[in-house]
Design a protein around this motif. Sequence first.
Motif, short mmCIF file in Angstrom:
data_model
loop_
_atom_site.label_atom_id
_atom_site.label_comp_id
_atom_site.label_asym_id
_atom_site.label_seq_id
_atom_site.Cartn_x
_atom_site.Cartn_y
_atom_site.Cartn_z
N HIS A 20 90.83 -48.83 50.13
CA HIS A 20 91.56 -50.03 50.57
C HIS A 20 92.98 -50.06 49.99
O HIS A 20 93.91 -50.48 50.68
N LEU A 21 93.12 -49.61 48.76
CA LEU A 21 94.46 -49.57 48.17
C LEU A 21 95.32 -48.54 48.91
O LEU A 21 96.50 -48.79 49.19
N THR A 22 94.72 -47.41 49.26
CA THR A 22 95.47 -46.37 50.00
C THR A 22 95.82 -46.88 51.39
O THR A 22 96.93 -46.63 51.90
N ALA A 23 94.89 -47.59 52.04
CA ALA A 23 95.16 -48.14 53.37
C ALA A 23 96.35 -49.08 53.32
O ALA A 23 97.25 -49.02 54.18
N ALA A 24 96.38 -49.95 52.31
CA ALA A 24 97.52 -50.88 52.19
C ALA A 24 98.82 -50.12 51.93
O ALA A 24 99.88 -50.48 52.46
N ALA A 25 98.74 -49.04 51.14
CA ALA A 25 99.94 -48.24 50.87
C ALA A 25 100.46 -47.59 52.16
O ALA A 25 101.67 -47.56 52.41
N PHE A 26 99.55 -47.10 53.00
CA PHE A 26 99.98 -46.55 54.29
C PHE A 26 100.55 -47.68 55.18
O PHE A 26 101.44 -47.44 55.99
N GLY A 27 99.99 -48.88 55.04
CA GLY A 27 100.53 -50.02 55.78
C GLY A 27 101.97 -50.30 55.39
O GLY A 27 102.83 -50.56 56.24
N VAL A 28 102.24 -50.23 54.09
CA VAL A 28 103.61 -50.41 53.60
C VAL A 28 104.50 -49.32 54.20
O VAL A 28 105.60 -49.59 54.69
N GLN A 39 115.88 -47.39 66.17
CA GLN A 39 115.61 -46.85 67.51
C GLN A 39 114.15 -46.45 67.68
O GLN A 39 113.82 -45.61 68.52
N ALA A 40 113.26 -47.05 66.86
CA ALA A 40 111.85 -46.65 66.91
C ALA A 40 111.28 -46.80 68.31
O ALA A 40 110.55 -45.95 68.80
N TRP A 41 111.60 -47.92 68.96
CA TRP A 41 111.08 -48.16 70.30
C TRP A 41 112.12 -47.74 71.34
O TRP A 41 113.14 -48.38 71.49
N ASP A 42 111.85 -46.64 72.03
CA ASP A 42 112.79 -46.20 73.07
C ASP A 42 112.10 -46.19 74.43
O ASP A 42 112.56 -45.54 75.37
N GLY A 43 110.98 -46.87 74.53
CA GLY A 43 110.28 -46.96 75.82
C GLY A 43 109.39 -45.76 76.10
O GLY A 43 108.74 -45.71 77.13
N ASN A 44 109.34 -44.81 75.18
CA ASN A 44 108.55 -43.60 75.41
C ASN A 44 107.44 -43.51 74.36
O ASN A 44 107.70 -43.30 73.18
N ARG A 45 106.21 -43.67 74.83
CA ARG A 45 105.10 -43.65 73.86
C ARG A 45 104.82 -42.26 73.32
O ARG A 45 104.04 -42.10 72.40
N TRP A 46 105.45 -41.24 73.90
CA TRP A 46 105.25 -39.86 73.43
C TRP A 46 106.31 -39.44 72.42
O TRP A 46 106.30 -38.31 71.94
N SER A 47 107.25 -40.35 72.11
CA SER A 47 108.33 -39.95 71.21
C SER A 47 107.76 -39.67 69.81
O SER A 47 106.74 -40.26 69.41
N PRO A 48 108.39 -38.74 69.05
CA PRO A 48 107.89 -38.43 67.70
C PRO A 48 107.76 -39.67 66.83
O PRO A 48 106.81 -39.81 66.07
N SER A 49 108.71 -40.58 66.99
CA SER A 49 108.70 -41.78 66.17
C SER A 49 107.46 -42.64 66.44
O SER A 49 106.77 -43.08 65.51
N ILE A 50 107.14 -42.84 67.72
CA ILE A 50 105.99 -43.69 68.08
C ILE A 50 104.68 -42.98 67.73
O ILE A 50 103.74 -43.61 67.22
N LEU A 51 104.60 -41.67 67.97
CA LEU A 51 103.38 -40.93 67.62
C LEU A 51 103.12 -40.98 66.11
O LEU A 51 101.98 -41.17 65.67
N SER A 52 104.19 -40.83 65.32
CA SER A 52 104.02 -40.87 63.87
C SER A 52 103.57 -42.25 63.41
O SER A 52 102.65 -42.40 62.61
N LEU A 53 104.24 -43.28 63.95
CA LEU A 53 103.90 -44.66 63.59
C LEU A 53 102.45 -44.97 63.96
O LEU A 53 101.70 -45.57 63.17
N THR A 54 102.05 -44.53 65.15
CA THR A 54 100.67 -44.79 65.61
C THR A 54 99.67 -44.18 64.64
O THR A 54 98.67 -44.81 64.28
N HIS A 55 99.93 -42.94 64.19
CA HIS A 55 98.97 -42.29 63.29
C HIS A 55 99.04 -42.81 61.86
O HIS A 55 98.04 -42.73 61.13
N LEU A 56 100.20 -43.36 61.47
CA LEU A 56 100.23 -44.04 60.16
C LEU A 56 99.28 -45.23 60.19
O LEU A 56 98.60 -45.53 59.21
N VAL A 57 99.23 -45.92 61.34
CA VAL A 57 98.35 -47.10 61.45
C VAL A 57 96.89 -46.66 61.66
O VAL A 57 95.99 -47.14 60.97
N THR A 58 96.65 -45.75 62.64
CA THR A 58 95.26 -45.40 62.96
C THR A 58 94.59 -44.63 61.82
O THR A 58 93.49 -44.98 61.39
#
Lengths: 443, 70
Positions: A20-28, A39-58
């Motif tokens: 749980h502590l690690t999960a919160a750290a990844f949340g931060v 520029q995180a959101w550029d309308g493209n869900r395949w962009s490196p930025s969105i893919l990275s963000l998605t996997h930080l959360v999932t």
Amino acid sequence: MTTILSFENSPRLSVPLPFHLTAAAFGVAAGVWLATSPQAWDGNRWSPSILSLTHLVTLGVLGHGMVGSLLQLLPVIAGATVAGGRTTAWATLAGMSTGTVLLVAGLARGTAALLVAGGAVLIVALLAIASLTAAAAWRGTEADATRRALRLAPLSLGAVALLGTLLVAIMGLGAPLPLLNVLHLHVAWGAVGWVCMLIIGVGFTVVPMFQVTPPYPEQVARSWAPVIAATLVALAAALAFSSAWAAWLDAVLALIVLGGAGSTLFVQHKSRRPHDVTRRFWQGSMMSWTLAAALWLARPWLPESVEPWTHWWLGVLALVGGGVGALDGMLFKIVPFLCWLHLKGRLPRRSYVPTMQEFIPEKWQRAHWLAFELSLVGLLAMPVVPAIGPHAGAVFAAQQAALLVLLVNALRVYARALAEGKAEAAAARALDAAPPSRSRSTT
Amino acid sequence: METLDLRALPPPEPLERVLCEVETRPAGAIFCVVLRHEPHPLFALLRQAGCTWRGEAIEHGYKLTITIGR
């Protein structure tokens, strides 16, 4: 005076809490990533930025949080312990966190070597913990609705990990596999088979218990996990044979999620503790899943111009609003309960044990909930007002940091109570052992 | 035999209530509690308190018959 009691059969705090502590750290980390990427959101869900963000959360937030929850709930709800105990937990944590960092770095930089290394570490860690938790859950014969979810959800985790490995093989090594079909199954097994199945499946026990509600409708609880598993298997077969049934099975999955979230909202409506913070977290979570399922069903009728927005909203509603919200809310119940339980087990009977509220004060729980919902609104507004993205990221990072502090504080309260209780017990034993004092002569 | 229905209480109150009953009743006393769920964490605490128990799943809950055995 009672001696200090052994409490070896209960789940150790050092098993779930590091997750749980690690999960919160990844949340931060996810929040900071968004806050520092205008520029995180550029309308493209395949962009490196969105893919990275998605996997930080999932992987980072949900993956660690849910594996930690599984390890703490299996002994408490099902009376089942995972083989290897703390060694298994810590080895899994090391593999999952290292694999997540490598994979996210590989996705962000487009580096195949990092992607493959991350995928290799993750598949070992996730398959190991999925098989060990499934084995623990399948031991014994009796199975209620929650235990059925505890038995099937680890199998879904194994499927998600295998499908993720195939995606890494396609993206990192150029394996000739159908990318879109594998991705489709990866998302469906992950979002519905792992996250929804486990959270609502555990909810069948913990929502009535902690939020003091009536039980879930029997038909919903009994069929929940098996119906999801059967639908996902059918979806895999439909995609393998390029059947038109795949679209229908997607719709069935959305309807199942609507049924589970709707049932939770229904029983929560009759809660005897309407102002409970966990109840608010779970209401927000179930509303998020309801909206996500409705949005998925409505997609064929939405204008093509909002298609990129729809994907962002689906991801935010399903993963952050639904998944992270439910997980954070339940932590405010489970962590104080485990701290209380361990003190009861480790201290003499009449020792002082702090109340649940003393481990994580309710005013801070409420503040955390408000910050979470604020960040969720900001994330949902991002496609319409992109400038809000960094602010939403900053609020998300702040509330995840606050969660980290609250969990550490609960551990501090636990450690202090344990030390004081042991000191009192030792003093009482010393008093009992001392020879009776003689009356002094006054002549 | 006295039966306490503790299903309306949120955790950890049912466990606290059972442990309180265990402390205040004489050795050999028997009482029943009805809880929402099979209370796995309680079993370790009852064992430590020297109690024996018999449990059975009932509709919407779990019935536990506890014998004080100090």
